[in-house]
Write a protein that holds these residues in place. Structure first.
Motif, PDB file in Angstrom:
ATOM      1  N   GLU A 544       2.723  -7.976 -17.616  1.00  0.00           N
ATOM      2  CA  GLU A 544       2.586  -8.873 -18.968  1.00  0.00           C
ATOM      3  C   GLU A 544       2.830 -10.390 -18.856  1.00  0.00           C
ATOM      4  N   GLU A 545       4.072 -10.541 -18.003  1.00  0.00           N
ATOM      5  CA  GLU A 545       4.307 -11.663 -17.732  1.00  0.00           C
ATOM      6  C   GLU A 545       3.083 -12.532 -16.838  1.00  0.00           C
ATOM      7  N   SER A 546       2.706 -11.902 -16.019  1.00  0.00           N
ATOM      8  CA  SER A 546       1.834 -12.846 -15.060  1.00  0.00           C
ATOM      9  C   SER A 546       0.464 -13.062 -15.682  1.00  0.00           C
ATOM     10  N   SER A 547       0.286 -12.088 -16.874  1.00  0.00           N
ATOM     11  CA  SER A 547      -1.048 -12.264 -17.593  1.00  0.00           C
ATOM     12  C   SER A 547      -1.009 -13.513 -18.450  1.00  0.00           C
ATOM     13  N   THR A 548       0.313 -14.034 -18.985  1.00  0.00           N
ATOM     14  CA  THR A 548       0.357 -15.066 -19.671  1.00  0.00           C
ATOM     15  C   THR A 548      -0.066 -16.126 -19.028  1.00  0.00           C
ATOM     16  N   HIS A 549      -0.188 -16.177 -17.550  1.00  0.00           N
ATOM     17  CA  HIS A 549      -0.337 -17.722 -16.694  1.00  0.00           C
ATOM     18  C   HIS A 549      -1.969 -17.394 -16.193  1.00  0.00           C
ATOM     19  N   THR A 556     -10.315 -10.504 -15.584  1.00  0.00           N
ATOM     20  CA  THR A 556     -11.545  -9.605 -15.580  1.00  0.00           C
ATOM     21  C   THR A 556     -11.703  -9.590 -14.216  1.00  0.00           C
ATOM     22  N   GLU A 557     -11.899 -10.571 -13.302  1.00  0.00           N
ATOM     23  CA  GLU A 557     -12.313 -10.214 -12.085  1.00  0.00           C
ATOM     24  C   GLU A 557     -11.262  -9.808 -11.116  1.00  0.00           C
ATOM     25  N   HIS A 558      -9.989  -9.900 -11.632  1.00  0.00           N
ATOM     26  CA  HIS A 558      -9.075  -9.266 -10.556  1.00  0.00           C
ATOM     27  C   HIS A 558      -8.046  -8.752 -11.692  1.00  0.00           C
ATOM     28  N   PRO A 559      -8.423  -7.196 -12.122  1.00  0.00           N
ATOM     29  CA  PRO A 559      -7.798  -6.892 -13.140  1.00  0.00           C
ATOM     30  C   PRO A 559      -6.084  -6.287 -12.794  1.00  0.00           C
ATOM     31  N   SER A 579       3.392   0.403  -7.016  1.00  0.00           N
ATOM     32  CA  SER A 579       2.965  -0.921  -6.777  1.00  0.00           C
ATOM     33  C   SER A 579       2.314  -1.592  -7.895  1.00  0.00           C
ATOM     34  N   ASP A 580       2.629  -3.038  -8.229  1.00  0.00           N
ATOM     35  CA  ASP A 580       1.845  -3.638  -8.924  1.00  0.00           C
ATOM     36  C   ASP A 580       1.343  -5.075  -8.445  1.00  0.00           C
ATOM     37  N   ASN A 581       0.221  -5.596  -8.952  1.00  0.00           N
ATOM     38  CA  ASN A 581      -0.277  -7.079  -8.423  1.00  0.00           C
ATOM     39  C   ASN A 581       0.144  -8.062  -9.146  1.00  0.00           C
ATOM     40  N   GLY A 582       1.382  -8.018  -9.540  1.00  0.00           N
ATOM     41  CA  GLY A 582       1.699  -9.262 -10.412  1.00  0.00           C
ATOM     42  C   GLY A 582       2.112 -10.374  -9.556  1.00  0.00           C
ATOM     43  N   PHE A 583       3.009 -11.259 -10.066  1.00  0.00           N
ATOM     44  CA  PHE A 583       3.271 -12.395  -9.096  1.00  0.00           C
ATOM     45  C   PHE A 583       4.412 -12.218  -8.144  1.00  0.00           C
ATOM     46  N   GLY A 584       5.312 -11.002  -7.972  1.00  0.00           N
ATOM     47  CA  GLY A 584       5.944 -10.762  -7.209  1.00  0.00           C
ATOM     48  C   GLY A 584       7.399 -11.155  -7.457  1.00  0.00           C
ATOM     49  N   ILE A 585       8.470 -10.987  -6.741  1.00  0.00           N
ATOM     50  CA  ILE A 585       9.625 -11.204  -7.067  1.00  0.00           C
ATOM     51  C   ILE A 585      10.313 -12.354  -5.903  1.00  0.00           C
ATOM     52  N   LYS A 634       1.626 -11.645  -4.313  1.00  0.00           N
ATOM     53  CA  LYS A 634       1.021 -10.408  -3.769  1.00  0.00           C
ATOM     54  C   LYS A 634       1.555  -9.124  -4.406  1.00  0.00           C
ATOM     55  N   GLY A 635       2.511  -9.458  -5.355  1.00  0.00           N
ATOM     56  CA  GLY A 635       2.940  -8.111  -5.943  1.00  0.00           C
ATOM     57  C   GLY A 635       4.155  -7.593  -5.725  1.00  0.00           C
ATOM     58  N   THR A 636       4.391  -6.397  -6.061  1.00  0.00           N
ATOM     59  CA  THR A 636       5.763  -5.774  -5.593  1.00  0.00           C
ATOM     60  C   THR A 636       5.811  -4.345  -5.255  1.00  0.00           C
ATOM     61  N   THR A 637       6.195  -3.776  -4.405  1.00  0.00           N
ATOM     62  CA  THR A 637       6.181  -2.252  -4.115  1.00  0.00           C
ATOM     63  C   THR A 637       7.707  -1.755  -4.183  1.00  0.00           C
TER      64      THR A 637
END
Length: 647
Positions: A544-549, A556-559, A579-585, A634-637
């Motif tokens: 949600e946080e990364s989608s605001t940016h 759409t291209e990188h869901p 794993s998620d493809n958010g902004f990372g930590i 690259k996200g977080t795992t």
């Protein structure tokens, strides 16, 4: 020219002085030695007084430290039961303000907290109240109690000692507002027996000469070696220490008592009952009381007796060796004494620092235990409430779902009958045609099967949600059970499904599952489901946080995606990766991610306990491993590794 030397007296031998000169030299020597002796004695006495003063100050500081430790012990005791009261007040059963719903639970809690707890009370905003073991108390009202007024203003307080209007028992109430702090819906109180509090205070007395006494905010003695001064059920209005001090004109004691009532800290030397005593006092933090430690001066001076003996021996030695050692010996004694003082001061400072560190760690442990206790109680209550709701929803849903097949069959029969009737009577009367048009029979024939099929799909969805709730709410299982890990993950995903589709008008989060072939895993189901819930909820928050940016086109291209993988990694071990493809930590945040009370979320959205509790569940409760891998952009795992069987 005359000689410059004096003329010898008749019979005087060359080189000898006259008696007056010898006498003068002797007097001068005596004066010099006497001056040296007085000087050395003064220096030595001054050094001794300095050392004794600092040693006495050190002992007084130790009294203050001992009093602080006693106060911390009492504060921790009150904090423990205050935590219990807050936890009970936050229970969903208590929030209902329904005495019939909560009465059995409160009776059980009071029994469990014996012999300290006396009762539990539910107070309505109008001052009427319910009392465990009695029920509704007729003709009584608590609006005049100061603790009622404080709690209705949103404060959690510990009351002064009171005698209960309902039971006549002497006690102290821990008072907690129910609901919002600004507008409480009611008040919960946990009654603590005054005998238990006094026993705790009496346990602080270490010898027959020193003693501890405690005053409440009204100056009444809660604990004192003289039973005639203690406020209790047999003495509701005993004479106070202030009355005794004023009656004996002990103005210093009056001043000390006034400072204790003003919650000040102090350390004084004064006379009590004709003898000198050191009295050290400071306020308690969890309750509006003050505690004091009284130590006879003889006890303190006794600890300095060895120093006095050393001083006397040093004085005798100085007198015996004055002609041989002189000022040099005095300086050496002074240097040695100062060195001893410095060593003692350093040792005492080290001791104080160690004790301070222990107190800090004890306070931190208490805060962690309090937060974890509240979290565990909340999770247990939520689990019980969820299981109850799932059970109540399941019965009517099964009833509706089971009857839908019959309703569908009946509807098909009726529609077939209508079609059969129309085929045999194609030209009904005008009244029948008017009704057919009014009720839109053709539309009903087309739409009714669709409606029934939609209802069938809806009841199936409700049954799936109920099944997920019942699986997730298995928090009351105290023993480990061999279960399918995938069921716990799937039930958690179904509970969070609404969040996957509500991402600020963006495309829903894609959940990609890659389940390996896992055996049944011996684990604690409820706590492990809580770990899945915490990690998945944090992943959703990160997306949600990364989608605001990001723009809609970028999303759409990188869901947004969450990937869940399971596998057997080695003998007797399984691994779950989320794993998620958010902004990372960031790296500096990763180092503290499993620390208690650490959070990067805004105030009110996160407590900082989710990942800390998850780590304890995986590592300490299951003997597994929980780690976090993340890179910015690259996200977080999160990797959860569990033994298949518990040792």
């Amino acid at each position: 020219m005359s000689s410059p030397h004096r003329t010898r007296l008749p019979g005087e031998k060359p080189g000898l002085l006259i008696p007056n000169q010898i006498r003068s030299q002797k007097h001068l020597t005596k004066l010099i030695l006497g001056g040296l002796l007085l000087t050395l004695a003064a220096v030595t006495y001054g050094s001794y007084r300095t050392i004794r003063f600092w040693a006495l100050e050190q002992l007084r500081q130790e009294n203050l430290l001992e009093t602080q430790q006693n106060a911390n012990h009492i504060d921790q005791w009150f904090a423990f039961y205050k935590t219990k009261a807050i936890t009970i007040a936050q229970m969903p059963l208590i929030q209902t303000m329904d005495w019939q719903v909560m009465e059995a639970y409160l009776n059980a809690e009071v029994d469990r907290l014996q012999p300290v707890a006396n009762d539990a009370i539910l107070i309505n905003p109008d001052g009427t109240y319910y009392f465990t073991g009695i029920g509704f108390v007729e003709g009584k009202n608590l609006t005049d109690r100061p603790y009622f007024q404080a709690a209705m203003a949103g404060e959690t307080v510990v009351s002064e000692p009171i005698i209960s209007r309902a039971s006549g028992v002497q006690k102290v109430n821990i008072v907690v507002p129910i609901g919002e702090e600004q507008t409480p819906e009611g008040i919960f109180t946990l009654g603590i027996k005054i005998d238990s509090i006094q026993e705790t205070f009496q346990s602080l007395n270490q010898d027959s000469e020193s003693y501890v006494f405690v005053l409440d905010s009204q100056g009444r003695a809660i604990a004192h070696p003289n039973p005639g001064l203690i406020f209790n059920q047999d003495q509701p209005d005993p004479p106070t220490l202030m009355d005794r001090a004023q009656a004996t004109a002990n103005l210093e004691m009056v001043e000390v008592l006034e400072q204790m009532l003003d919650r000040q800290t102090g350390n004084r030397l004064l006379k009590l009952d004709g003898q000198w005593h050191y009295i050290t006092y400071l306020p308690l933090q969890e309750v509006d009381w003050s505690i004091a430690l009284v130590v006879p001066r003889a006890t303190i001076d006794g600890q300095l007796r060895s120093l006095d003996q050393i001083a006397l021996a040093a004085g005798a030695l100085i007198v015996a060796l004055i002609f041989a050692l002189g000022l040099w010996q005095a300086q050496m004694v002074k240097n040695q004494a100062l060195q001893v003082l410095q060593e003692n001061t350093a040792a005492t400072n080290q001791k104080l620092e160690a004790k301070t560190a222990e107190l800090r760690q004890a306070l931190l442990d208490l805060q962690q235990a309090q937060s974890q206790l509240i979290q565990n109680e909340k999770m247990a209550s939520i689990g019980q409430l969820t299981a109850g709701i799932a059970h109540e929803i399941n019965n009517p849903t099964n009833f509706v779902h089971g009857n839908l097949a019959h309703v569908q069959a009946y509807a098909n029969n009726l529609l077939e009958l209508i079609w059969f009737y129309q085929s045999h009577y194609p030209n009904p009367s005008s009244d029948v045609q008017r009704k057919i048009k009014q009720y839109e029979l053709t539309f009903i024939q087309e739409d009714l099967p669709k409606v029934l099929e939609s209802m069938k799909i809806g009841t199936n969805r409700i049954r799936e949600i109920v099944s997920s709730l019942r699986t997730f709410s298995r928090t009351d299982e105290t023993n480990s059970t061999a279960v399918d890990i995938h069921e716990g993950i799937d039930s958690t995903l179904r509970i969070l499904q609404h969040r996957f589709m509500d991402l600020r008008d963006c495309q829903e989060i894609q959940v990609l599952k890659s389940y390996g072939k896992l055996p049944l895993v011996d684990c604690y189901v409820g706590p492990l489901n809580q770990v899945f819930m915490n990690i998945l909820a944090n992943a959703i928050d990160a997306l949600e946080e990364s989608s605001t940016h990001r723009s809609h086109i970028e999303i759409t291209e990188h869901p947004n995606q969450i990937q869940i993988r399971t596998a057997v990694i080695r003998e007797n071990w399984v691994e779950v990766t989320i794993s998620d493809n958010g902004f990372g930590i960031p790296q500096d945040v990763q180092r503290h991610i499993f620390d208690p009370f650490f959070t990067t979320k805004p105030i009110g959205k996160g407590t900082g306990m989710g990942m800390y509790i998850s780590y304890q569940i995986v590592v300490e409760k299951h003997g597994g491993n929980l780690s976090c891998e993340s890179a910015l952009g690259k996200g977080t795992t999160f990797r959860i590794q569990l033994p298949i069987t518990q040792a």
